[in-house]
Design a protein around this motif. Structure first.
Motif, PDB file in Angstrom:
ATOM      1  N   GLN A  66       0.816  -1.212   0.000  1.00  0.00           N
ATOM      2  CA  GLN A  66       0.000   0.000   0.000  1.00  0.00           C
ATOM      3  C   GLN A  66       0.854   1.267   0.000  1.00  0.00           C
ATOM      4  O   GLN A  66       0.469   2.270  -0.586  1.00  0.00           O
ATOM      5  N   GLY A  67       1.981   1.247   0.679  1.00  0.00           N
ATOM      6  CA  GLY A  67       2.881   2.391   0.727  1.00  0.00           C
ATOM      7  C   GLY A  67       4.315   1.917   0.701  1.00  0.00           C
ATOM      8  O   GLY A  67       4.617   0.807   1.161  1.00  0.00           O
ATOM      9  N   GLY A  77      -1.743   3.840   2.771  1.00  0.00           N
ATOM     10  CA  GLY A  77      -0.527   4.545   2.386  1.00  0.00           C
ATOM     11  C   GLY A  77       0.402   4.888   3.530  1.00  0.00           C
ATOM     12  O   GLY A  77       0.035   4.867   4.713  1.00  0.00           O
ATOM     13  N   GLY A 118      -3.418   6.675  -0.656  1.00  0.00           N
ATOM     14  CA  GLY A 118      -1.988   6.917  -0.724  1.00  0.00           C
ATOM     15  C   GLY A 118      -1.577   8.122   0.107  1.00  0.00           C
ATOM     16  O   GLY A 118      -2.407   8.962   0.465  1.00  0.00           O
ATOM     17  N   ASN A 176      -3.882   6.304  -6.252  1.00  0.00           N
ATOM     18  CA  ASN A 176      -3.587   5.404  -5.141  1.00  0.00           C
ATOM     19  C   ASN A 176      -2.254   5.781  -4.508  1.00  0.00           C
ATOM     20  O   ASN A 176      -2.089   6.907  -4.047  1.00  0.00           O
ATOM     21  N   GLU A 177      -1.277   4.903  -4.494  1.00  0.00           N
ATOM     22  CA  GLU A 177      -0.007   5.169  -3.803  1.00  0.00           C
ATOM     23  C   GLU A 177       0.685   6.398  -4.394  1.00  0.00           C
ATOM     24  O   GLU A 177       0.701   6.587  -5.609  1.00  0.00           O
ATOM     25  N   ASN A 191       1.434  -1.130  -7.555  1.00  0.00           N
ATOM     26  CA  ASN A 191       1.187  -0.180  -6.468  1.00  0.00           C
ATOM     27  C   ASN A 191       2.418  -0.127  -5.576  1.00  0.00           C
ATOM     28  O   ASN A 191       2.748  -1.114  -4.927  1.00  0.00           O
ATOM     29  N   GLY A 192       3.069   0.998  -5.555  1.00  0.00           N
ATOM     30  CA  GLY A 192       4.261   1.157  -4.731  1.00  0.00           C
ATOM     31  C   GLY A 192       5.331   1.907  -5.492  1.00  0.00           C
ATOM     32  O   GLY A 192       5.858   1.396  -6.477  1.00  0.00           O
TER      33      GLY A 192
END
Length: 261
Positions: free
Chosen positions: A50-51, A94, A134, A178-179, A231-232
């Motif tokens: 997620q982060g 995030g 995020g 998102n992120e 994602n990241g």
């Protein structure tokens, strides 16, 4: 035009018709960048990323699902050096690091957490309205995404919301941000369930660049391609290295951008 081929979640239709070409000048072309893989690193395939940040040479990652976690990871081999799990009621989201503190979000609990970046010891918690997706910062403000076509700004000391900016691509709102990562004066954002990262001017909210990471992870390398998505984003500013990964991906990649087209 290349941008017309991007999925609807990147260039979402606005609530009304697009401006008429007979009355409005054509929008400036937004550059689309490719990539080259510099190096590939192992990544925990059970980490629902997620982060992602780099802090003092260590990768720090927040994960979702149950149990959600915050972890310190050795970049070279993906070994988890330390991990803190969230209570089962929280779905982690995030993450960013500011002044030796880690700040993390939760999806729909309206609760964020502050941790010591050196040892992941809990420091405090705070409340905010709406969902958390995020998180990054520009040195003065926390910057939060919530899946809407907006970036939200917060005071990092009080966690009070101080403003918002609408994000758009050629006049149309960009949803599913998102992120996030702050890179050289821009906010870079994964667009959920796509292969794209958008580069956002934080003052105007305009998308000023798109990074197409199609093909970065080999087909078949994840169990659920609808869920285990890109994602990241982590930026090593000291060494100017860019890292990206995805939810439940077995690899983390150091990449460099190629010439825009």
């Amino acid at each position: 035009m290349l941008l017309l081929a991007l999925p609807a979640s990147v260039a979402a239709q606005s609530s009304g018709p697009a401006p008429s070409s007979s009355t409005q000048p054509a929008p400036a072309r937004v550059p689309v960048y490719g990539y080259e893989v510099v190096r590939t690193f192992p990544h925990d395939p059970t980490a629902f990323t997620q982060g992602l940040v780099i802090h003092d040479g260590v990768l720090i990652e927040s994960t979702g699902r149950n149990p959600s976690s915050v972890r310190r990871v050795r970049l070279e081999d993906g070994v988890v050096l330390q991990k803190r799990e969230l209570d089962p009621e929280y779905f982690g989201e995030g993450l960013t690091e500011i002044d030796g503190r880690l700040v993390t979000l939760t999806w729909n609990n309206g609760v964020g957490f502050v941790w010591n970046a050196a040892d992941l010891s809990p420091v405090s918690r705070f409340a905010y309205q709406g969902e958390g997706w995020g998180l990054t910062h520009d040195g003065k403000r926390l910057i939060l995404s919530d899946g809407s076509p907006s970036l939200r700004f917060f005071d990092p000391a009080t966690f009070a919301e101080t403003g918002r900016v609408a994000v758009s691509l050629n006049g149309r709102p960009v949803r599913q941000l998102n992120e996030l990562e702050w890179i050289d004066g821009e906010v870079w954002a994964n667009v959920w369930q796509t292969h794209y990262i958008v580069r956002i001017d934080p003052t105007s909210g305009h998308v000023v660049g798109i990074i197409d990471l199609t093909g970065l992870l080999p087909a078949g390398a994840v169990k659920d391609p609808r869920d285990d998505v890109l994602n990241g984003i982590a930026w090593d500013a000291a060494n100017r290295r860019l890292f990206v990964t995805g939810k439940n991906w077995p690899s983390l990649f150091e990449i460099k951008l190629t010439q825009a087209r």
